[in-house]
Motif scaffolding. Structure first.
Motif, mmCIF file in Angstrom:
data_model
loop_
_atom_site.group_PDB
_atom_site.id
_atom_site.type_symbol
_atom_site.label_atom_id
_atom_site.label_comp_id
_atom_site.label_asym_id
_atom_site.label_seq_id
_atom_site.Cartn_x
_atom_site.Cartn_y
_atom_site.Cartn_z
ATOM 1 N N GLY A 109 19.190 16.439 1.437
ATOM 2 C CA GLY A 109 19.662 15.967 0.153
ATOM 3 C C GLY A 109 21.154 15.687 0.217
ATOM 4 O O GLY A 109 21.881 16.332 0.982
ATOM 5 N N ALA A 167 20.190 14.991 -3.887
ATOM 6 C CA ALA A 167 19.885 16.411 -4.078
ATOM 7 C C ALA A 167 19.347 16.653 -5.475
ATOM 8 O O ALA A 167 18.619 17.621 -5.708
ATOM 9 C CB ALA A 167 21.132 17.251 -3.840
ATOM 10 N N GLU A 172 24.702 14.615 -2.378
ATOM 11 C CA GLU A 172 25.213 14.511 -3.736
ATOM 12 C C GLU A 172 26.625 13.967 -3.704
ATOM 13 O O GLU A 172 27.287 14.009 -2.667
ATOM 14 C CB GLU A 172 25.190 15.872 -4.435
ATOM 15 N N ALA A 186 14.121 13.704 -4.400
ATOM 16 C CA ALA A 186 14.586 15.090 -4.468
ATOM 17 C C ALA A 186 13.440 16.057 -4.712
ATOM 18 O O ALA A 186 13.477 17.201 -4.252
ATOM 19 C CB ALA A 186 15.631 15.231 -5.574
#
Length: 211
Positions: free
Chosen positions: A207, A159, A209, A109
């Protein structure tokens, strides 16, 4: 059904990728430095082989006959600023010779850019002890970006960070850098395999999540 080769299959991200690939019915070659330490990876649809992801000849030999590759490789005994660029160069050369067209890379990240285009590792307050590793991985990505080879690569990172103890939710979303966000290794593997089964992002860094 595809044949997928996973470099660095012994780590948490690599193991999760192997498991998700097998769950989807793919055949997997799991590449590690010492197969004797990872006999538990062997099973239906999985063969475990020794290999050096910084050696383009080894990459070409191991990857022959595969449709896609994932790399989650990391060598704590190597100099990061040497290791990550060497991995990128070996994969670009070796996968091309093997006829593999898609590569998904597990990234950090810290190398994602914030809203104003600044890499997270360059923002105030970022822990400086992690900076050399982050710079090294960013250099590896720069090698990919500079390549004119036909390889369709993608870097995928959390992320924010991994939730190492997190259970699978079977969901994830693509997101900008956010150090408060978390994703389990199982859900991260969904993103990796989705980008092989139905690629949506190309020659960039995204990214993800937990949703």
């Amino acid at each position: 059904m595809s044949k997928i080769i996973v470099f660095g299959a012994g780590g948490r991200s690599g193991r999760a990728a192997v498991g998700e690939a097998v769950h989807r019915g793919h055949h997997v070659t799991a590449v590690v430095r010492n197969p004797a330490k990872y006999q538990d990876l062997e099973g239906a649809g999985v063969r475990v082989l020794a290999g050096d992801v910084t050696d383009s000849d080894a990459v070409a030999r191991l990857a022959a006959g595969h449709d896609a590759a994932i790399t989650a490789a990391y060598d704590p005994g190597a100099q990061p600023d040497v290791f990550f660029p060497a991995v990128a160069r070996a994969l670009l050369d070796g996968l091309a010779r093997a006829g593999v067209g898609r590569l998904v890379v597990v990234g950090l990240a810290a190398t994602l850019e914030t809203g104003d285009g600044t890499p997270l590792m360059d923002t105030p307050g970022f822990p400086q002890e992690y900076r050399p590793l982050c710079l090294a991985q960013a250099t590896g990505t720069s090698v990919l970006r500079a390549s004119v080879a036909a390889l369709d690569w993608l870097v995928v990172s959390p992320a924010g960070d991994f939730d190492h103890a997190g259970a699978s939710s079977s969901r994830y979303s693509v997101a900008g850098v956010n150090m408060a966000s978390r994703i389990s290794h199982s859900d991260f593997a969904l993103a990796l395999l989705d980008e092989i089964d139905a690629p949506r992002h190309h020659r960039t860094h995204i990214g993800v999540e937990g949703a």
